[in-house]
Design an enzyme around this catalytic site. Structure first.
Site, PDB file in Angstrom:
ATOM      1  N   LYS E 176       0.949  -1.188  -0.097  1.00 15.52           N
ATOM      2  CA  LYS E 176      -0.048   0.099  -0.066  1.00 15.52           C
ATOM      3  C   LYS E 176       0.815   1.172  -0.180  1.00 15.52           C
ATOM      4  CE  LYS E 176      -4.048  -2.061   2.205  1.00 15.52           C
ATOM      5  NZ  LYS E 176      -5.032  -2.059   3.018  1.00 15.52           N
ATOM      6  N   ASP E 227      -7.632   1.798  -6.410  1.00 14.77           N
ATOM      7  CA  ASP E 227      -8.628   2.320  -5.141  1.00 14.77           C
ATOM      8  C   ASP E 227      -9.249   3.545  -5.566  1.00 14.77           C
ATOM      9  OD1 ASP E 227      -9.676   1.933  -2.669  1.00 14.77           O
ATOM     10  OD2 ASP E 227      -8.044   3.329  -1.543  1.00 14.77           O
TER      11      ASP E 227
END
Lengths: 288, 288, 288, 288, 288, 288
Positions: E176, E227
Site C-alpha cells: 500500500k 482504489d
C-alpha cells in the site's frame, strides 16, 4: 526426618499465579464488571487499605492477593508487613494497599478468597505441626485437594511447616489395596512396579497388617503406608520396619490425635483434610 | 419468600463440566499419567466399584465425578443410585461404576475430590436450611467462594436447598460501607447506582443502624443487608423495613445460630462459610 | 534393573491426545482450511489409504495419527495392522484408513508429522536398547525434549523399550555442578535436598571424580550421574558404588558406543539426542 | 530467484513467543516447580552465565531462550553477543545472562531446548544453502514440521538463509498425485483449483513425467513440483518449463546431493528433513 | 475469472465450529446459566421449533446454529430444510429442531446470533454478485472483518457467491501507499517483496495513477489494486494492464454502484463493508 | 429513569482487552506474520500516524486499538486526542501514534477493526439517544450481539449514551411467549420464576395484550416487555402499568421511529440492531 528446612518455601512461578488470579477475576467480573464501584466510585478516587487478620494464623497467598489488584490496575501499590509463612495475631496487619479505589474494591473479594483459603490451610498445618513438634514425624498433605487449586494448596501446606506427599499420580508409585488385589499379592505388585517405572520414582505400598508390612519390606518398597492403625499398632509396625523403609500413618489426623500418633515413631503423618476441608482464616480488607 | 422450588436445580452445561474435570485430571495425571496402575493393572482388567457414603449427607457433584471416568475411558459405565440433591445415609450407595480398571483407579481421586467437596457444601447447606425450616428465611451463599469453583459451589448450595446471592460483581449492585463513604451518604450512593445501572439490576445496600436502614429505604433500594446484628436488632430492622425491601442478615451463621436469626423475620440469611470453609463429605469408592 | 516390563506402555489419556492433535490441525489449516482438496475433491468422494513404512522401524504415535482424521470427519474408519510399539519392515502396513477423501487428504500431513516423529524416536531407542541387550543397563531419556512434545516423546521412548528419566524439574532431585558450587559441597547440597523435599522424591547427584562419587554415596543419594566418563572410569565408579546407589552414565551415547558403556556395569545409560535430535521414520500414506 | 534479502528475518510477535515459552516452562515445572534449586540455592543468590556454542553453527531462537528466564524472574538481565542468524564458532559466546540463580537454573533447560533445536535447523539450512551458492536455486522448507513448532521452525529456516514453502494447507494450492487421480487429469485439477480459489493464491502441481509437466504448464500453473527426479531429468524438465513457471525439485536433499540438483537449473529445492529431523546444535549454558 | 465453482463452499472443520460456539454459549450463560428456563420449563418438556426466515436471503451458519443446541444437550435433533448457501424466501423454513425445551430455549439466541449475522453477510454478498452477473468481475471480501469472526465471515461470503481476498497479513503481499513511501518507489517495494517472500506468495500493489500502474506492472506484480477510481479511470487502467496482471477495484461498492464498476472490465471488486457492516438477516426460531 | 450518569462508562479490565486483541492479532498474523512489512519496511524505520474520522461520530474502542500496537511492539507511543465516548467531526483526530513502522503497519487493521466497529455502535446509539432526548425513555441494547464481542459491544452502547439490558441468560429473568406457553399462564410462569431465583434477580415478562400486561403486573413482575406495539398501544399500556413496573418497548427502532415510541411514555426502548447490524464508523490511520 526432620532437619531444619534450608529456605522458605517458594511460590509457584509468577505466570502461573497470574493465570490463576486472572481466571478468578474473570469469574467474579463477568461481562459487566464491578457495576457497583463503577456507578458510585469516581474514577480518580484513591484509597488506602490494609489486610487485617481477625484471628491468629499463618499467612499464605500474598502473591495471589496482590496480583488481583495489579491485574485490575497496575497503579495499585502494596507493602507487605507480614510475609508469606509469617505468623500473625488477631488484629495484625498482613499488607497495605494504596491505589485507585475502583481497582481496590473490585479486586478485594478475589484477593481475600485466595488469601483466606490459603492462610487457612497454612494455619491448620502449623497447628498440627506444632502438636507433633519434638517427634520425628513430618506432616504431609495428600492428593485430596480441591480441583484446580492443588499447586497453591500444597504451597500453603509448606508455608505452614508441612511437607508434600505426591503432587499427582505421575510422580511416585503408591500401591493401594485395589492394586494389590489386581496383582495378586503385595510382592507381585511391587515387583511389577519396580520393573515398569524409572529409577527416579519411589514406591510406597499400603499395608493393613504386620504380615503385609513384612511382605512389602521384603519386596523392597521405599515407604509403607499404615492406614487407620491405632498408635499401638503403629508402634509395632515401626518397630518391625526398623528403618528399612519410611513409615507413614494416615487416617483421622487432628491436632488432638496427632501427638499420640507421632509418639509411635512413624516418619510421616498424612492428612487429607488440611487441603480438602480447611477452614478459611478470617481476614478482612479495611479501607482507611 | 419461601415458595416450593418448581424443579430440581440444574447443573452447569455439559461442556463446562467436562472442561473443569479435564483440568482436574490434567492436574492429577501430569505428563506421566497414573504410573502405579499402568505398572500393575493389566490393560484388559475390568472392575466394578461403588461410591459409598461414609456418613449421612446430600449428594452433589455426580456429573463431575462420572465425567472423570468417561474422560479417561469412554468404556466406563455408571449407574446412579442416589441422584443429585438426594439424601444419603452412612453406608448408602451413591452410584456404581463398571469398566476398565485402569480408568476406574486413575480417575478415582479426581472424581472423589469433586464429589466430596460439593456434597459437603450441599450437606452443610441442608443442615442450616433444616434449622430454619418453618421461618420465612431463605439461606443464601455469597461470593466467598474458592477460586475457579464458583459455578459448581453455588450449584451445590442449590442442591442443599439454599439459594444464590450474587454470582459476581456484575449481576447486581451491593453497596457496602466503603462505597457509602466514597459517595458521601447512603442516599447519594443509591442515587448514583440507580442512574448508572440497567433496569434489570437490583440494588442492595448495607446498613449498620436503623437510621441507615431508613435512609436506604427512602432511597428506594431493593434489599437491605443487615450485617452482624443481634436477633433483637434484626427484628427491629425487619419491623422498620415492613416489606418495603428484602431484608438480609449476615454474620456467623451456623445451624445453631440460624434459628434465632430466622425467627427475627428476615427474608434472607447469608453465609459465606458454606462455600469458603465447607467440610468435605466422607465418600469412598469401594471396588467390589 | 532389567526385569521384563509387565505390560505395554500406555498412551497419554485421550483428551490430551485430542488436544495436541487439534492444535496441530489448527496450525496446518489456518483460517482457510485445505483449499486444494476443497477445490478439487468432491465432498462425497471416499478413499482407502494405508500407512506404509518405507524403512524398518518401531511404530509410535498411532493414537495421534488416527485422531487427526476423526477430528476432521468422524466418518473416517481406521484399522490397525501393526500396533503401537510393534516392529515393522520396509513396505509393511501400519494401519488402513477409509473415509471421505477430503478428510483423509486434509489430515494426512498432520497425521504423518506425529507418526514419523514418534516412530523415529521409538526406532532409535530400540536400536540402542538392542545394542545393550544382555547387559544390566537400561536406556533412559532426559529433559532434552522438544517444547510441547515431552509427554509424547517420552511415551515413544517407552515404546522403543527405553525408560524415562525425570519428566520435569518437579518429580525428582538432580543435583548438578552448579548446585554443588552454590551449596559449597556435594555433602551440603544433598543434605539440603533431603531436608527440603518430600519422602517420595529421589535424589541423584552428578559426580565428576571418584572422590565425588564417594561423597555423594556418603550423603545418601539414590543415584549417581557419571557424566562423560570413559568405560574404564565408569567401571571403576560402578565398583566403588557397589550397589549402594543407582549408577547412570551419560554423554555421546549411540548404538556404537553404548555396548562398551553398558559393559562397565552401569545401571542406566541416558541419552538426550533420542528426543532432541531424532530422525523421523520414513512413512507414507498411500491412497489405494 | 536469488536476490539478496532486504532485511534479516523477523521473529514471530512477542506474545506468541511468550505463549510458546510459557507452555514449555509449565511442561517442565509441573505443579511442584524446580525442587532441586529451591532446596539448594538461596533465594538471594545470583549467577552469571553464558550460552556457549560447543560446535560451529547459526544462532536461532534467542527470543525464546531469553524469555524463559524473564518469565521465571523479570530481574534476569541478558546481553546478546551473537545475534539471531549470526554464525558462531565452537566456543563462541551467544549471549550472557545475569540474575537470580534460581531463575537461571530453573529456566536453563527450556531455554536450551528452544535454542539448540532452532539453531540446529538454521545450521542445517545454512549448510545446504552454502552448498548451492552460485546456483539460481533457493532452498525451501515444507509442512513436514514438528507439531506445534511450525512458526518457529520456519523462522529458523529463514535465519539459515532458506525460504519457506507453504505455512499450511490454507495459503496456497499444491496439487498432488491423489488430487489429480480424483479430478481425472492434471488439466481438470488445475481448472477446478483456479475456479475455486482467490486471486492471491498460487497454484503448484506435482508432475512425474515430462508429459505431466507440459500438461500442468498448459493449464497455467504457477509452479511445478518435480519429485524424486535425477539431476538429468530435472534439467530436461527445466528446459521444457523454460521460465513459464517456477520449478521445484524435492526428494532426498542433503548438502552432498544438493549441488547437482541445483546445477539442473531448478528454481527451488525443497527439503522436509531440515524441519522434521534436524540435529540440535550443541550449546551449553556455562555458569561463571 | 468467473468459471463456475466446482463444489459448494466448505465450512471450517468441526472442532473450530464447536470451539466458537462453546465460547458464545459461555458468554451467554455466565456462571448461573439460563435461569429463566430452569425456573419455568420442566426438565422433561420437549419442543419442536423451526428457524423461519422473516425476509428473503441466503442461508449461512447452520453448522454453528445447530451446534449450539447439541452442546447444551446432545439429545436435540435437527433437520435441515434449506441448506447452507441456499436461497430462502420470507416465511421459508431453514431447519427444524426437536428436543428438550430447556436446551432449545437456552441455545436459541446464540444460534440465531450466528445464523442471522452470517446469513446477512451471505445475502449482501449475493446481492452484489447478482448485480455484476455477466461481467468478468468477481466480488471479494477484505481483512475488514469483526475480531474473532474472520474465518466464519469469509465462509459466509463464499456461500453468497463471493470470493476471499487475503485471510490475513500472512498469506499474500499487498503493498500500500505507506509501504511504497517507506521503500521509496513502487519498483523498489516490489523488488524487495519478491526477494523476501516465498515462491507461493502473490504480490499485489496499490496504484493511484496510470503511471503507478505501469510501474507496478513493470516490476512484475501479480495484481494491481485500483482504489477509489471512477469507472472511466478503471476502464483506462484495465486497458493499460491488458491482462498482464489481475485488476482489482475497491471503494464504496454497493449493489447500485457495482454494475458500472464491473463494466469497466476489472477482474475483481473488493468490498469491506460486507464483513464489517453487514445487516443481519431477520430469522426467528418459532416454537410449534 | 433518566438521571444524568455519574461517571463515564468504564472499559472492561485490561487483561480482557489484551486477551481479545491478542486473539485478533493472531487471527490476522497467522504463522507467517506481516510478510509485506517485513519485506519492505526496514526494522529501524519509525512512523507517525493519526486515527482520523472520515465522518462524524462517537469514539469507542481506543483501549483495544492502542493495545494492538503495543502488543506488537511495546515501543509504540500513543496520544489520545478525542477520548472514549467523545464526539468527533469528519476530519477530526482521534489519537496519534508514533513508533516502529512495522508494528504500526502490522497492527493497523486489527486496531481499526475494533475502533470502527465499536465507534459505529456508539454512534448509532447516540443518534437514537439524541432522537429521544427529552423523553423519559432510555435506549437499551439486547443479547442480539455478535459472538465473542458482547462485553465490548455493550460497553460501546454505554459510550453512546445507551444502557444495557441483560448481559446474558444468567443475570435476570426474561419470560417470553414460549416460557408462558410451557408454564400455562403468565401468572404461573412468574410465580415459578420468583420461587426459583435469588432475591437479587429481577423478572421481566413479555406481554402482547393489555390483558397480559395486567396479568403480569398482578403477578408482581419488575418489568413488562411490550413487543412490536404501535405508539398508541404503547401509551395505553403505559397508562395501565402506571408506574407499577418498568415498561419496555421493542421492535424496529430507528432514529426515525424512536421519538414517537418514546412519546408513549415507556421507560425503555430496546434495540437489537445497534449491536447485531451496526454500520462501522469510517476511520482511517493516516501515516504522516
Amino acid at each position: 526426618m526432620n532437619d531444619p528446612q534450608p529456605f522458605p518455601p517458594a511460590a509457584p512461578p509468577p505466570f502461573l499465579i497470574v493465570s490463576a488470579v486472572r481466571a478468578a477475576l474473570a469469574e467474579d467480573l463477568g461481562l459487566a464488571g464491578d457495576i457497583t464501584s463503577v456507578a458510585i466510585v469516581p474514577p480518580t478516587a484513591r484509597v488506602r487499605a490494609a489486610f487485617i487478620a481477625r484471628e491468629p494464623g499463618v499467612v499464605a497467598g500474598l502473591p495471589c492477593a496482590l496480583s488481583a489488584f495489579s491485574l485490575l490496575d497496575p497503579d495499585v501499590r502494596a507493602g507487605i508487613v507480614t510475609p508469606e509463612g509469617g505468623r500473625i495475631d488477631a488484629g495484625g496487619v498482613i499488607a497495605t494497599i494504596e491505589g485507585p479505589a475502583r481497582a481496590v474494591l473490585g479486586a478485594e473479594r478475589v484477593a481475600l478468597n485466595f488469601l483466606c483459603h490459603l492462610s487457612g490451610i497454612a494455619t491448620l498445618t502449623a497447628a498440627i505441626v506444632a502438636a507433633i513438634a519434638g517427634s520425628r514425624a513430618r506432616l504431609v498433605c495428600t492428593r485430596k485437594t480441591l480441583p484446580g487449586l492443588r499447586a497453591l494448596q500444597k504451597y500453603a501446606v509448606r508455608l505452614g511447616g508441612g511437607f508434600n506427599h505426591r503432587f499427582g499420580l505421575d510422580d511416585a508409585v503408591l500401591i493401594k489395596d485395589n492394586h494389590i488385589a489386581l496383582a495378586g499379592s503385595v510382592r507381585e505388585a511391587v515387583r511389577q512396579a519396580r520393573a515398569a517405572v524409572g529409577h527416579m520414582v519411589k514406591i510406597e505400598c499400603e499395608a493393613e497388617t504386620l504380615a503385609e508390612v513384612e511382605q512389602a519390606l521384603a519386596a523392597g518398597v521405599d515407604a509403607v503406608l499404615l492406614d487407620n492403625m491405632t498408635p499401638a499398632a503403629l508402634a509395632e509396625a515401626v518397630a518391625l520396619i526398623d528403618g528399612r523403609a519410611v513409615s507413614e500413618a494416615s487416617g483421622r489426623i487432628t491436632p488432638e490425635t496427632a501427638p499420640a500418633i507421632a509418639a509411635s515413631g512413624v516418619d510421616l503423618i498424612s492428612a487429607g483434610w488440611i487441603t480438602h476441608s480447611p477452614r478459611a482464616l478470617d481476614i478482612g480488607l479495611d479501607v482507611t
